[in-house]
Every structure is written in C-alpha cells, then in structure tokens.
Motif scaffolding. Structure first.
Motif, PDB file in Angstrom:
ATOM      1  N   TYR A 103       0.987  -1.144   0.579  1.00  0.00           N
ATOM      2  CA  TYR A 103      -0.010  -0.164   0.527  1.00  0.00           C
ATOM      3  C   TYR A 103       0.776   1.294  -0.341  1.00  0.00           C
ATOM      4  O   TYR A 103       0.943   2.091  -0.841  1.00  0.00           O
ATOM      5  CB  TYR A 103      -1.209  -0.181   1.681  1.00  0.00           C
ATOM      6  CG  TYR A 103      -1.752   0.933   1.437  1.00  0.00           C
ATOM      7  CD1 TYR A 103      -2.902   1.344   0.836  1.00  0.00           C
ATOM      8  CD2 TYR A 103      -1.119   2.636   1.918  1.00  0.00           C
ATOM      9  CE1 TYR A 103      -3.420   2.291   0.731  1.00  0.00           C
ATOM     10  CE2 TYR A 103      -2.365   3.122   2.300  1.00  0.00           C
ATOM     11  CZ  TYR A 103      -3.234   3.563   1.303  1.00  0.00           C
ATOM     12  OH  TYR A 103      -3.925   5.253   1.639  1.00  0.00           O
ATOM     13  N   PHE A 104       1.833   1.286   0.765  1.00  0.00           N
ATOM     14  CA  PHE A 104       2.837   2.149   0.817  1.00  0.00           C
ATOM     15  C   PHE A 104       3.445   2.623  -0.530  1.00  0.00           C
ATOM     16  O   PHE A 104       3.336   3.686  -0.505  1.00  0.00           O
ATOM     17  CB  PHE A 104       3.672   2.440   2.766  1.00  0.00           C
ATOM     18  CG  PHE A 104       4.831   3.174   1.983  1.00  0.00           C
ATOM     19  CD1 PHE A 104       4.202   4.109   2.942  1.00  0.00           C
ATOM     20  CD2 PHE A 104       5.804   3.803   1.098  1.00  0.00           C
ATOM     21  CE1 PHE A 104       4.988   5.550   3.269  1.00  0.00           C
ATOM     22  CE2 PHE A 104       6.865   5.164   1.866  1.00  0.00           C
ATOM     23  CZ  PHE A 104       5.917   5.189   2.612  1.00  0.00           C
ATOM     24  N   ASP A 105       3.925   1.870  -0.538  1.00  0.00           N
ATOM     25  CA  ASP A 105       5.032   2.032  -2.186  1.00  0.00           C
ATOM     26  C   ASP A 105       3.438   1.806  -3.217  1.00  0.00           C
ATOM     27  O   ASP A 105       3.866   3.139  -4.090  1.00  0.00           O
ATOM     28  CB  ASP A 105       5.496   0.528  -2.642  1.00  0.00           C
ATOM     29  CG  ASP A 105       6.505  -0.187  -1.787  1.00  0.00           C
ATOM     30  OD1 ASP A 105       7.283   1.146  -1.117  1.00  0.00           O
ATOM     31  OD2 ASP A 105       6.663  -1.113  -1.788  1.00  0.00           O
ATOM     32  N   GLU A 106       2.793   1.841  -3.088  1.00  0.00           N
ATOM     33  CA  GLU A 106       1.393   2.450  -4.240  1.00  0.00           C
ATOM     34  C   GLU A 106       1.223   3.828  -4.421  1.00  0.00           C
ATOM     35  O   GLU A 106       1.229   4.653  -4.479  1.00  0.00           O
ATOM     36  CB  GLU A 106       0.275   1.379  -3.797  1.00  0.00           C
ATOM     37  CG  GLU A 106       0.751   0.001  -4.881  1.00  0.00           C
ATOM     38  CD  GLU A 106      -0.640  -0.731  -5.131  1.00  0.00           C
ATOM     39  OE1 GLU A 106      -1.389  -0.697  -4.110  1.00  0.00           O
ATOM     40  OE2 GLU A 106      -0.024  -1.961  -5.370  1.00  0.00           O
ATOM     41  N   SER A 107       0.706   3.805  -2.982  1.00  0.00           N
ATOM     42  CA  SER A 107       0.527   5.059  -2.219  1.00  0.00           C
ATOM     43  C   SER A 107       1.218   6.351  -2.632  1.00  0.00           C
ATOM     44  O   SER A 107       1.164   7.833  -2.834  1.00  0.00           O
ATOM     45  CB  SER A 107      -0.301   5.633  -1.226  1.00  0.00           C
ATOM     46  OG  SER A 107      -1.209   4.485  -0.904  1.00  0.00           O
ATOM     47  N   ALA A 108       2.609   6.321  -2.295  1.00  0.00           N
ATOM     48  CA  ALA A 108       4.149   7.220  -2.869  1.00  0.00           C
ATOM     49  C   ALA A 108       4.141   7.441  -4.146  1.00  0.00           C
ATOM     50  O   ALA A 108       4.872   8.967  -4.276  1.00  0.00           O
ATOM     51  CB  ALA A 108       5.355   6.644  -2.178  1.00  0.00           C
ATOM     52  N   GLU A 109       3.482   6.044  -4.821  1.00  0.00           N
ATOM     53  CA  GLU A 109       4.126   6.508  -6.208  1.00  0.00           C
ATOM     54  C   GLU A 109       3.204   8.458  -5.692  1.00  0.00           C
ATOM     55  O   GLU A 109       3.203   8.953  -8.080  1.00  0.00           O
ATOM     56  CB  GLU A 109       4.222   5.847  -7.040  1.00  0.00           C
ATOM     57  CG  GLU A 109       4.863   4.308  -6.941  1.00  0.00           C
ATOM     58  CD  GLU A 109       4.417   3.743  -7.725  1.00  0.00           C
ATOM     59  OE1 GLU A 109       4.184   3.595  -8.223  1.00  0.00           O
ATOM     60  OE2 GLU A 109       5.667   2.672  -7.477  1.00  0.00           O
ATOM     61  N   SER A 110       2.058   8.190  -5.984  1.00  0.00           N
ATOM     62  CA  SER A 110       0.810   9.000  -6.550  1.00  0.00           C
ATOM     63  C   SER A 110       0.416  10.190  -5.312  1.00  0.00           C
ATOM     64  O   SER A 110      -0.532  10.944  -5.112  1.00  0.00           O
ATOM     65  CB  SER A 110      -0.479   8.409  -7.303  1.00  0.00           C
ATOM     66  OG  SER A 110      -1.119   7.515  -5.494  1.00  0.00           O
TER      67      SER A 110
END
Length: 143
Positions: A123-130
């Motif tokens: 979740y963190f990795d996906e959210s960090a990108e956006s």
C-alpha cells in the motif's frame, strides 16, 4: 493525536504489543474493528462514541449504509491492554487483515491502523508513487 509507524509482531494466540506512545492515548481499553484497505482500525473509547453517533445518522433505508454499518459494527470488539502492553486480536480480525507474524501499527490522527507488514509495504509503495497527485486533488488543503 496518533502519528508514526511501528513494527511489531503478532503471536499465534493473536497477541500484539501496542506501541508505548499509543497506550496513553488509547487508555486501558479501546475498540478495534475491520477497517478499509484490509487493515484493522483502532479507536479510543471517546473517538469510538463520536463515530458511533455519526454512523447512527446514516440512512438505513439505503443499501450501502446498511452494508457498511453491518460490516463495521459486526467486526468491532473492545480490547484491553494487558500488563505487558499487549492486546488480544480476535481470530476474525486476524484473518480479515491477514495478520501472520510481522505487523505495522500506524498512527492516523484520531485512530490507529494495524496492517500485515506485506500489505502495508505494498500500500505504501503504491501510494508513494501518487502522493503528489493525491495532494493536488485534495480541494482547499495546503501544507
């Protein structure tokens, strides 16, 4: 206010240490329930009561409101912090959040979230990108 990210583990009996910084705010007992994004939400009793009042105002004639209330309240349980600073998470919530060993406890303003470490990292990795795009879409919010 809850903030920060803490790594802890859950044992085979569903016991997990609550970060010391969160214990004072949560009190001796607090409520945990199914959260969004397949994590567990935890609320101090005062915050839980406020949320309960808001949810009572949902129009129960609406299918989505009934479904959300059922999902949210059926998973809710009051937990107590023991002398070792642990709580016992019920099996239904452990299974819901896919908690196995490594967990992440996150402070999110008025509540805590309990995540399986793998789910949090994804979740963190996906959210960090956006993150920048998400921030731009929040109307009327400035840092």
């Amino acid at each position: 206010m809850f903030m920060g990210e803490y790594q802890h583990s859950i044992d085979s009996k569903g016991r997990m240490i609550v970060p010391a910084k969160f214990r004072d705010i949560l009190g001796e007992s607090f409520v945990i329930t199914r959260g969004l994004d397949q994590c567990i939400f935890g609320y101090p009793m005062e915050e839980w009561r406020k949320l309960e009042e808001k949810l009572k105002d949902l129009p129960m004639t609406k299918k989505d409101a009934r479904a959300f209330a059922r999902f949210f309240f059926s998973g809710a349980t009051e937990v107590e912090i023991d002398k070792q600073g642990r709580i016992n998470i019920p099996t239904t919530l452990v299974q819901f959040a896919n908690l196995e060993k490594d967990c992440v406890i996150v402070g999110v303003s008025s509540k805590i979230e309990i995540w399986a470490k793998e789910a949090w990292n994804k979740y963190f990795d996906e959210s960090a990108e956006s993150f920048n795009e998400i921030a731009e879409n929040l109307i009327g919010f400035d840092f």
